[in-house]
Design a protein around this motif. Structure first.
Motif, PDB file in Angstrom:
ATOM      1  N   VAL A 151      -7.757 -10.648 -12.182  1.00  0.00           N
ATOM      2  CA  VAL A 151      -7.316 -10.050 -11.188  1.00  0.00           C
ATOM      3  C   VAL A 151      -6.422  -8.880 -12.260  1.00  0.00           C
ATOM      4  O   VAL A 151      -5.230  -8.664 -11.889  1.00  0.00           O
ATOM      5  N   ASP A 152      -6.944  -7.184 -12.763  1.00  0.00           N
ATOM      6  CA  ASP A 152      -6.493  -6.438 -12.969  1.00  0.00           C
ATOM      7  C   ASP A 152      -6.130  -5.399 -12.443  1.00  0.00           C
ATOM      8  O   ASP A 152      -6.026  -4.258 -12.891  1.00  0.00           O
ATOM      9  N   HIS A 153      -6.787  -5.221 -10.954  1.00  0.00           N
ATOM     10  CA  HIS A 153      -7.729  -3.710 -10.646  1.00  0.00           C
ATOM     11  C   HIS A 153      -6.739  -4.254  -9.006  1.00  0.00           C
ATOM     12  O   HIS A 153      -6.829  -5.485  -7.847  1.00  0.00           O
ATOM     13  N   PRO A 154      -5.926  -3.144  -8.282  1.00  0.00           N
ATOM     14  CA  PRO A 154      -5.470  -2.181  -8.695  1.00  0.00           C
ATOM     15  C   PRO A 154      -5.050  -2.284  -9.822  1.00  0.00           C
ATOM     16  O   PRO A 154      -3.904  -3.414 -10.002  1.00  0.00           O
ATOM     17  N   LYS A 155      -4.370  -0.796 -10.747  1.00  0.00           N
ATOM     18  CA  LYS A 155      -3.382  -0.769 -12.207  1.00  0.00           C
ATOM     19  C   LYS A 155      -2.227  -1.138 -11.399  1.00  0.00           C
ATOM     20  O   LYS A 155      -1.214  -1.956 -12.182  1.00  0.00           O
ATOM     21  N   ARG A 160      -1.208  -4.030  -5.842  1.00  0.00           N
ATOM     22  CA  ARG A 160      -2.816  -5.823  -6.620  1.00  0.00           C
ATOM     23  C   ARG A 160      -2.394  -6.756  -6.075  1.00  0.00           C
ATOM     24  O   ARG A 160      -2.470  -7.753  -5.268  1.00  0.00           O
ATOM     25  N   ARG A 161      -0.424  -7.307  -5.634  1.00  0.00           N
ATOM     26  CA  ARG A 161       0.089  -8.151  -5.473  1.00  0.00           C
ATOM     27  C   ARG A 161      -0.217  -8.556  -3.237  1.00  0.00           C
ATOM     28  O   ARG A 161      -0.583  -9.460  -3.499  1.00  0.00           O
ATOM     29  N   LYS A 162      -0.128  -6.700  -3.559  1.00  0.00           N
ATOM     30  CA  LYS A 162      -0.538  -6.918  -2.127  1.00  0.00           C
ATOM     31  C   LYS A 162      -1.969  -7.473  -1.373  1.00  0.00           C
ATOM     32  O   LYS A 162      -1.778  -7.775  -0.348  1.00  0.00           O
ATOM     33  N   ALA A 163      -2.367  -6.883  -2.043  1.00  0.00           N
ATOM     34  CA  ALA A 163      -4.265  -7.060  -1.786  1.00  0.00           C
ATOM     35  C   ALA A 163      -4.321  -8.817  -1.895  1.00  0.00           C
ATOM     36  O   ALA A 163      -5.251  -8.856  -1.244  1.00  0.00           O
TER      37      ALA A 163
END
Length: 183
Positions: A151-155, A160-163
């Protein structure tokens, strides 16, 4: 064993979302790139809104779950040929501590931290996550391990951690039930 490979190119609906994507691309009304909906991960239904944050706009989407095996669902999600999400599940012995055993690899994914209220234990890192839940499988005490990386998105790292946490929290019980690993 179920082996499938899907090319999904259904654009996400909603003028507001499309407008945001077009503005982010810097060309309102001029971009041919699409946003994508992924309704399944590893052959299991998933809320596509939970997968969407990990997928940049692009021309092609490929969801490959051809690497799955019984008791080991695996799938990779690619946009324009680049891996953006890799999901793995495993049923393992109950006396094994995967969070401790994979501590080093979680550090490789960047700043791992415990996440509360997900299974029996979970770790969220900058580029991946892992959760563990005790269960009974085929009458034996076991545990289910769900890993997400690539995982690299969202930037934005906080987004990203929350998602990752939202996807892990929602998908763990779904994939466990589908695999027959009862809490």
């Amino acid at each position: 064993m179920r082996t499938t490979q899907k090319d999904l190119t259904m654009p996400a609906r909603g003028a507001a979302l499309l407008a945001v994507v077009a503005v982010a691309a810097g060309a309102v009304g001029c971009s041919s790139q699409k946003t994508f909906e992924v309704p399944e991960l590893c052959g299991r239904k998933v809320d596509s809104a939970l997968v969407a944050p990990f997928l940049p706009a692009g021309d092609t989407l490929k969801v490959d779950d051809g690497i799955s095996a019984p008791e080991q669902p695996r799938c990779q999600v690619y946009v324009d040929g680049d891996l953006h999400l890799y999901v793995r599940g495993n049923i393992d012995k109950a006396d094994f501590d995967p969070l401790k055993a994979t501590e080093r690899s979680m550090r490789r994914l960047g700043s791992p931290a415990p996440a509360e209220g997900i299974g029996d234990g979970a770790t969220i890192a900058d580029h991946g996550a892992m959760a563990v839940q005790k269960c009974t499988y085929n009458g034996e005490k076991s545990q289910y391990i769900l890993e997400i990386d690539g995982v690299d998105h969202p930037k934005d790292t906080a987004e990203r951690r929350k998602a990752l946490e939202k996807l892990l929290r929602a998908h763990l019980p779904v994939i466990m039930e589908a695999e027959g690993c009862r809490p």
